[in-house]
Scaffold this motif. Structure first.
Motif, short mmCIF file in Angstrom:
data_model
loop_
_atom_site.label_atom_id
_atom_site.label_comp_id
_atom_site.label_asym_id
_atom_site.label_seq_id
_atom_site.Cartn_x
_atom_site.Cartn_y
_atom_site.Cartn_z
N ASN B 181 0.83 -1.21 0.00
CA ASN B 181 0.00 0.00 0.00
C ASN B 181 0.86 1.24 0.00
N LEU B 182 1.84 1.22 0.90
CA LEU B 182 2.70 2.38 1.07
C LEU B 182 3.54 2.60 -0.20
N VAL B 183 4.00 1.50 -0.78
CA VAL B 183 4.79 1.61 -2.02
C VAL B 183 3.93 2.25 -3.11
N ASP B 184 2.67 1.81 -3.19
CA ASP B 184 1.77 2.34 -4.24
C ASP B 184 1.42 3.81 -3.98
N LEU B 185 1.30 4.14 -2.71
CA LEU B 185 0.81 5.49 -2.37
C LEU B 185 1.82 6.60 -2.66
N ILE B 186 3.05 6.24 -2.94
CA ILE B 186 4.08 7.27 -3.16
C ILE B 186 3.68 8.19 -4.32
N LYS B 187 2.96 7.62 -5.29
CA LYS B 187 2.55 8.44 -6.44
C LYS B 187 1.66 9.59 -6.00
N ALA B 188 0.87 9.33 -4.96
CA ALA B 188 -0.08 10.36 -4.50
C ALA B 188 0.57 11.37 -3.55
N GLU B 189 1.80 11.05 -3.11
CA GLU B 189 2.47 11.97 -2.16
C GLU B 189 2.73 13.32 -2.82
N LYS B 190 2.48 14.38 -2.01
CA LYS B 190 2.76 15.71 -2.56
C LYS B 190 4.24 16.03 -2.31
N GLU B 191 4.65 17.20 -2.75
CA GLU B 191 6.06 17.57 -2.55
C GLU B 191 6.36 17.66 -1.06
N ASN B 223 21.20 10.89 5.09
CA ASN B 223 20.95 9.45 4.97
C ASN B 223 19.89 9.17 3.90
N PRO B 224 19.81 7.93 3.42
CA PRO B 224 18.90 7.64 2.30
C PRO B 224 17.41 7.79 2.64
N TYR B 225 16.69 8.25 1.64
CA TYR B 225 15.23 8.20 1.63
C TYR B 225 14.84 7.16 0.58
N TYR B 226 13.62 6.71 0.63
CA TYR B 226 13.10 5.88 -0.46
C TYR B 226 13.15 6.75 -1.72
N PRO B 227 13.91 6.35 -2.76
CA PRO B 227 14.19 7.27 -3.87
C PRO B 227 12.97 7.99 -4.46
N LYS B 262 13.14 -3.46 -0.46
CA LYS B 262 13.16 -4.38 0.70
C LYS B 262 13.92 -3.80 1.89
N GLY B 263 14.77 -2.82 1.62
CA GLY B 263 15.59 -2.24 2.68
C GLY B 263 14.94 -1.08 3.41
N PHE B 264 13.68 -0.75 3.02
CA PHE B 264 13.02 0.39 3.65
C PHE B 264 11.88 -0.06 4.58
N GLY B 265 11.78 0.60 5.74
CA GLY B 265 10.65 0.39 6.64
C GLY B 265 9.50 1.31 6.26
N ASP B 266 9.84 2.48 5.78
CA ASP B 266 8.88 3.43 5.21
C ASP B 266 9.66 4.39 4.33
N TYR B 267 9.04 5.51 3.93
CA TYR B 267 9.72 6.38 2.96
C TYR B 267 11.02 7.00 3.51
N GLN B 268 11.08 7.15 4.82
CA GLN B 268 12.19 7.91 5.39
C GLN B 268 13.16 7.07 6.21
#
Lengths: 475, 300
Positions: B181-191, B223-227, B262-268
């Motif tokens: 769900n979270l992976v899919d929702l990134i498209k809807a994320e605003k800036e 540190n990395p964010y989900y790209p 697979k290395g992310f728990g969430d976007y941040q």
């Protein structure tokens, strides 16, 4: 003014000594002035609504007493109901009805083109309106005598401990208590203070500790796992219980110290074995109000099975709407109406099934309590969600059993603290149920001192002191 | 008269219980293995110091210790603001053996957090500096703690101190994977905008300066964010420029450096798997030492 604020502690510290120093009418005047001050602290402009409701119902009551003509009595009653429900309809439901109508019209291709009004919902309007209406209806039905003193009547409507969030106290229970002066009583102070402290613990330590986790779940349920959302719903069930019953406890306790006895509003509702019992334990003063002034006048269970179901459903739908101007509240009422109907249809058969399985009695009771709790939680999901979409996300999220892993829980410390507090609450409630702690509190001074101190320590250690408003203020 | 005695008995019991309870909580906090308890107990030795908010937890200590063969301390905490980190690190420098290198995830300069600062009340008795910070940011909490000692421990920091009473906190890192769900929702994320201010940047500058005065090598990273989320951060470059201008240090930008979902728990936040892979990148790039490349040979 809210109970868990510094302003209220200052108010009460000034109010109580003067209250017990005064007698008779002076004391009533103090109560009335204090109550209006308490309410006006939030927004003094809305005092006009309470005063108008009070004046209308006071004069309708006097007029009903002066006439035996049926048509005239009916006109008076209708006038009172129109004024009271008119305020409620405008301030609470105007935008809801216009929006819903616009939506319906839009689905048929017509745009009415009107805008919503920026209406502020007066705090507690649903509570004092119901309280005021119950007086007029009871006088109309000649169940209670008319109240001739405006001072007593106005104090009854605006009595500050229960003005904004109940319990809804009927005139027949409350008005007679104004007849004689209440002297200060030590036992009342002990018992009342105990209930106030317990109410504060439930509100600031439990409800407000659970709130951040619940808010997070219902703000964006899509991002959370099934187990996280399940915990969120369980936490909400206890948040709303502790928030609302905490308020009721404080109100009942304050009134008791002042010499008044209010009816219970909650009796360990999550231990209910069926849904009828749940409504005899949850927000008791509202459910009994709805029963007496809606369900029974609709015909109750007197006109056959179908009409009984219809009346149950109508009562619960309106009960849902009473909570808020939104379709999710109506649906919450619908679910509870359905539970009651289904229970009447199949309740006996389920009991027979459990007996057939030869399960021990305690296990049968446990299963019933568990099922009632689960379905109550299902209804709470709609009650808490801002819209149906959110509710569906929560339910589908929970139904995804693949995500039931401990690792997927976000903020485990809040979860741990939440369950610890819920465990404490249930332990004390079970102890109270078995041993009547209030009686021990009055009889045993050592127990009293230790338990009061323990609650204060628990509040210091777990309390949230951000003056969070009570959930039921919005209703 | 008897009734008044009971009232006094209650007041005395509440007071005594509060003090005794406060004392017990204080001892529990002192004996905890929680990172801040160890800092304020003193004599802590860590050659590498990691600093950040929840994103700083991806500096996964066990892996660094194993790979670099150096002792480490990670003072990161969920929502940790830089002003609080600055105070704790200055206390750390005073009470413990100085580290050789300090790695800071600068995205922690994105917020002030008064409630977390007040949550550090269990340690205020050990630091005048921390006490002042709490007094400035949460005066009600500060004075409340004077009235009730139990109230000092009414926070998550104390609960964590209890949790780490008999166990190390070095393994503290999320272990979940992002759900679909979270992976899919990134498209809807605003800036997403990193908001900072002078106060926070000054705190970072002060911290860097203090470290330099102690001859500690400071490295700043993002540190990395989900790209796909990092792509929505519209002012990251401006933010990095501001930090570099203030601190006169280069910021190593790893915001897009890791892209395995697979290395992310969430976007941040990276999970344990992602953190280990990210730390390997840092070691490869020479930002972190390995057993082969010792600290002294790292690029400045």
């Amino acid at each position: 003014m809210i109970f868990n604020s510094l302003a209220f502690f200052v108010f009460i510290a000034l109010f109580f000594p003067i209250y017990f120093a005064l007698k008779g009418r002076n004391r009533l005047w103090l109560c009335l002035a204090g109550s209006y001050f308490f309410y006006g602290w939030w927004d003094w402009r809305f005092l006009s609504l309470i005063i108008t409701s009070t004046l209308v119902d006071y004069y309708v009551g006097l007029s009903l007493d002066n006439t035996d003509e049926k048509p005239k009595r009916k006109q008076l009653l209708i006038a009172s109901i129109i004024v009271n429900l008119g305020f409620l309809a405008f301030f609470k439901y105007f935008n809801f009805f216009t929006d819903s109508f616009a939506l319906l019209a839009g689905s048929m291709g017509w745009d009415p083109g009107w805008n919503t009004l920026n209406i502020i919902l007066p705090v507690g309007i649903s509570f004092y309106t119901f309280q005021s209406m119950s007086y007029t209806i009871d006088v109309y039905n000649k169940k209670i005598p008319v109240e001739s003193s405006f001072l007593r009547f106005a104090t009854y409507i605006s009595f500050f401990p229960q003005l904004v969030a109940g319990p809804i106290v009927r005139a027949r229970e409350f008005l007679p208590q104004f007849q004689a002066d209440k002297n200060f009583e030590w036992n009342r102070l002990i018992s009342g203070s105990g209930q106030v402290l317990w109410g504060f613990f439930k509100k600031v330590a439990i409800a407000d500790s659970l709130a951040p986790f619940v808010d997070q779940c219902f703000m964006a349920p899509e991002g959370f796992s099934g187990i996280h959302l399940t915990i969120g719903v369980i936490f909400y069930s206890f948040q709303i219980y502790c928030d609302f019953s905490g308020y009721s406890d404080i109100a009942i306790g304050l009134a008791r110290i002042m010499g008044f006895d209010f009816p219970d509003n909650f009796r360990t509702p999550y231990f209910s074995k069926d849904f009828s019992e749940f409504w005899k334990r949850w927000h008791i003063t509202l459910s009994s109000w709805l029963q007496d002034y809606l369900y029974i006048p609709l015909g109750g269970n007197r006109n056959g099975t179908f009409m009984t179901y219809r009346n149950l459903m109508l009562t619960m739908l309106l009960g849902g709407l009473w909570h808020g101007a939104s379709w999710v509240f109506v649906f919450w009422g619908f679910l509870h109406g359905s539970y009651l109907v289904i229970q009447r249809l199949f309740g006996n058969k389920f009991g027979i099934l459990l007996n057939y399985l030869h399960l021990p009695k305690t296990l049968q009771i446990g299963i019933n309590i568990f099922l009632v709790y689960i379905f109550t939680c299902l209804a709470w999901i709609f009650f808490r969600s801002p819209d149906f979409e959110t509710a569906v996300h929560v339910i589908t999220g929970i139904a995804n059993f693949q995500t039931f892993t401990v690792a997927s829980i976000v903020n485990k410390f809040l979860v741990l603290k939440g369950f610890l507090l819920i465990g404490l609450l249930l332990t004390i409630e079970i102890a109270d149920f078995n041993f009547d702690l209030n009686t021990i509190l009055i009889k045993n001074p050592v127990f009293r001192v230790v338990s009061f101190a323990a609650i204060i320590w628990l509040i210091a250690l777990f309390g949230t002191f951000d003056s969070n408003a009570f959930i039921y203020f919005q209703f | 008269m008897k009734k008044v005695v009971w009232v006094f008995a209650l007041i005395i019991l509440v007071f005594l219980g509060d003090r005794v309870g406060g004392w017990v909580c204080e001892k529990l906090t002192e004996n905890s293995q929680f990172r801040y308890s160890r800092i304020y107990n003193g004599n802590l030795e860590a050659e590498l110091l990691f600093v950040g908010n929840s994103r700083g937890l991806m500096f996964y200590q066990p892996h660094v210790e194993e790979t670099a063969g150096l002792s480490t301390l990670n003072i990161s905490y969920n929502g940790m603001p830089i002003d609080l980190a600055n105070v704790i690190i200055q206390d750390h420098f005073e009470k413990n053996v100085l580290p050789k290198t300090m790695l800071i995830d600068v995205t922690m300069c994105d917020r002030q957090n008064q409630s977390l600062i007040s949550g550090f009340s269990p340690y205020r008795a050990y630091s005048e500096r921390l006490g002042q910070l709490i007094k400035q940011n949460a005066p009600k909490s500060y004075y409340g703690g004077g009235l009730s000692h139990l109230f000092l421990y009414n926070n998550e920091i104390f609960q964590r101190a209890l949790y780490y009473l008999n166990k190390s906190d070095e393994d503290w890192l999320i272990d979940r994977e992002m759900n679909q769900n979270l992976v899919d929702l990134i498209k809807a994320e605003k800036e997403y905008i990193i908001t900072t201010n002078d106060y926070l940047l000054n705190s970072l500058t002060e911290l860097v300066q203090t470290a330099k005065n102690h001859e500690i090598d400071v490295k700043l990273v993002v540190n990395p964010y989900y790209p796909p989320f990092a792509a929505k951060i519209t002012n990251l470059e401006d933010f990095i420029n501001q930090v570099e201008d203030r601190t006169s240090l280069k910021v190593y930008d790893y915001s897009m450096a890791y892209n395995n979902v697979k290395g992310f728990g969430d976007y941040q936040h990276l999970n344990k798997f992602g953190s280990i892979e990210y730390l390997n990148i840092l070691i490869e790039d020479g930002i972190l030492p390995s057993k082969q490349k010792k600290l002294s040979s790292l690029p400045n």
